[in-house]
Design a protein around this motif. Sequence first.
Motif, PDB file in Angstrom:
ATOM      1  N   SER A  75      45.114 -64.097 -37.735  1.00 39.05           N
ATOM      2  CA  SER A  75      44.514 -64.033 -36.509  1.00 39.05           C
ATOM      3  C   SER A  75      43.646 -65.373 -35.873  1.00 39.05           C
ATOM      4  O   SER A  75      43.305 -65.522 -34.830  1.00 39.05           O
ATOM      5  N   THR A  76      43.561 -66.310 -36.757  1.00 37.25           N
ATOM      6  CA  THR A  76      42.736 -67.564 -36.435  1.00 37.25           C
ATOM      7  C   THR A  76      43.360 -68.747 -37.204  1.00 37.25           C
ATOM      8  O   THR A  76      43.945 -68.594 -38.459  1.00 37.25           O
ATOM      9  N   VAL A  77      43.439 -69.967 -36.515  1.00 35.68           N
ATOM     10  CA  VAL A  77      43.638 -71.033 -37.218  1.00 35.68           C
ATOM     11  C   VAL A  77      42.340 -71.998 -37.266  1.00 35.68           C
ATOM     12  O   VAL A  77      41.551 -72.227 -36.304  1.00 35.68           O
ATOM     13  N   HIS A  78      41.944 -72.228 -38.405  1.00 35.67           N
ATOM     14  CA  HIS A  78      40.677 -73.080 -38.706  1.00 35.67           C
ATOM     15  C   HIS A  78      40.976 -74.531 -38.966  1.00 35.67           C
ATOM     16  O   HIS A  78      41.829 -74.828 -39.413  1.00 35.67           O
ATOM     17  N   SER A 117      31.284 -79.858 -43.206  1.00 40.64           N
ATOM     18  CA  SER A 117      32.059 -79.991 -41.824  1.00 40.64           C
ATOM     19  C   SER A 117      32.080 -78.745 -41.025  1.00 40.64           C
ATOM     20  O   SER A 117      32.321 -77.404 -41.431  1.00 40.64           O
ATOM     21  N   PRO A 118      31.715 -78.850 -39.672  1.00 38.83           N
ATOM     22  CA  PRO A 118      31.980 -77.921 -38.681  1.00 38.83           C
ATOM     23  C   PRO A 118      33.385 -77.470 -38.457  1.00 38.83           C
ATOM     24  O   PRO A 118      34.345 -78.403 -38.720  1.00 38.83           O
ATOM     25  N   GLN A 119      33.656 -76.328 -38.112  1.00 41.44           N
ATOM     26  CA  GLN A 119      34.964 -75.841 -38.139  1.00 41.44           C
ATOM     27  C   GLN A 119      35.197 -75.283 -36.740  1.00 41.44           C
ATOM     28  O   GLN A 119      34.472 -74.785 -36.222  1.00 41.44           O
ATOM     29  N   LEU A 120      36.291 -75.516 -36.298  1.00 42.09           N
ATOM     30  CA  LEU A 120      36.976 -75.079 -35.154  1.00 42.09           C
ATOM     31  C   LEU A 120      37.829 -73.689 -35.454  1.00 42.09           C
ATOM     32  O   LEU A 120      38.469 -73.711 -36.579  1.00 42.09           O
ATOM     33  N   ALA A 167      47.818 -68.841 -30.514  1.00 37.84           N
ATOM     34  CA  ALA A 167      48.542 -69.194 -29.416  1.00 37.84           C
ATOM     35  C   ALA A 167      47.731 -70.557 -28.951  1.00 37.84           C
ATOM     36  O   ALA A 167      48.448 -71.647 -28.272  1.00 37.84           O
ATOM     37  N   ALA A 168      46.498 -70.580 -28.936  1.00 35.81           N
ATOM     38  CA  ALA A 168      45.766 -71.892 -28.580  1.00 35.81           C
ATOM     39  C   ALA A 168      46.278 -73.089 -29.458  1.00 35.81           C
ATOM     40  O   ALA A 168      46.564 -74.301 -28.989  1.00 35.81           O
ATOM     41  N   PHE A 201      48.072 -76.534 -28.443  1.00 41.27           N
ATOM     42  CA  PHE A 201      47.703 -77.902 -28.658  1.00 41.27           C
ATOM     43  C   PHE A 201      48.696 -78.693 -29.649  1.00 41.27           C
ATOM     44  O   PHE A 201      48.729 -80.038 -28.970  1.00 41.27           O
ATOM     45  N   LEU A 202      49.511 -78.326 -30.227  1.00 37.48           N
ATOM     46  CA  LEU A 202      50.477 -78.733 -31.055  1.00 37.48           C
ATOM     47  C   LEU A 202      51.452 -79.415 -29.991  1.00 37.48           C
ATOM     48  O   LEU A 202      52.037 -80.609 -30.104  1.00 37.48           O
ATOM     49  N   GLY A 203      51.812 -78.607 -29.098  1.00 39.27           N
ATOM     50  CA  GLY A 203      52.695 -78.851 -28.090  1.00 39.27           C
ATOM     51  C   GLY A 203      52.259 -80.149 -27.314  1.00 39.27           C
ATOM     52  O   GLY A 203      53.076 -81.089 -26.962  1.00 39.27           O
ATOM     53  N   TYR A 204      51.025 -80.164 -26.913  1.00 39.56           N
ATOM     54  CA  TYR A 204      50.460 -81.158 -26.128  1.00 39.56           C
ATOM     55  C   TYR A 204      50.430 -82.396 -26.804  1.00 39.56           C
ATOM     56  O   TYR A 204      50.547 -83.470 -26.294  1.00 39.56           O
TER      57      TYR A 204
END
Length: 61
Positions: free
Chosen positions: A29-32, A41-44, A49-50, A54-57
């Motif tokens: 359910s999440t990509v870190h 390190s801070p993580q996103l 889907a986001a 991002f990868l497509g962009y």
Amino acid sequence: MSTTPLAWFKSSYSSGDGDSCVEVAACPSTVHVRDSKLDESPQLALAPAAWTHFLGYAAQG
């Protein structure tokens, strides 16, 4: 909340000398995403889907 450690993978676009290292850990359910150069390190945390968007962009880059 899961206590299982994340399995981090270095991006294939990261440089070999360690100065531009991005790591990703994918869960259902999440990509870190994090910068591997920092000890704490801070993580996103992104919805899959986001991350896909991002990868497509980034590929258009």
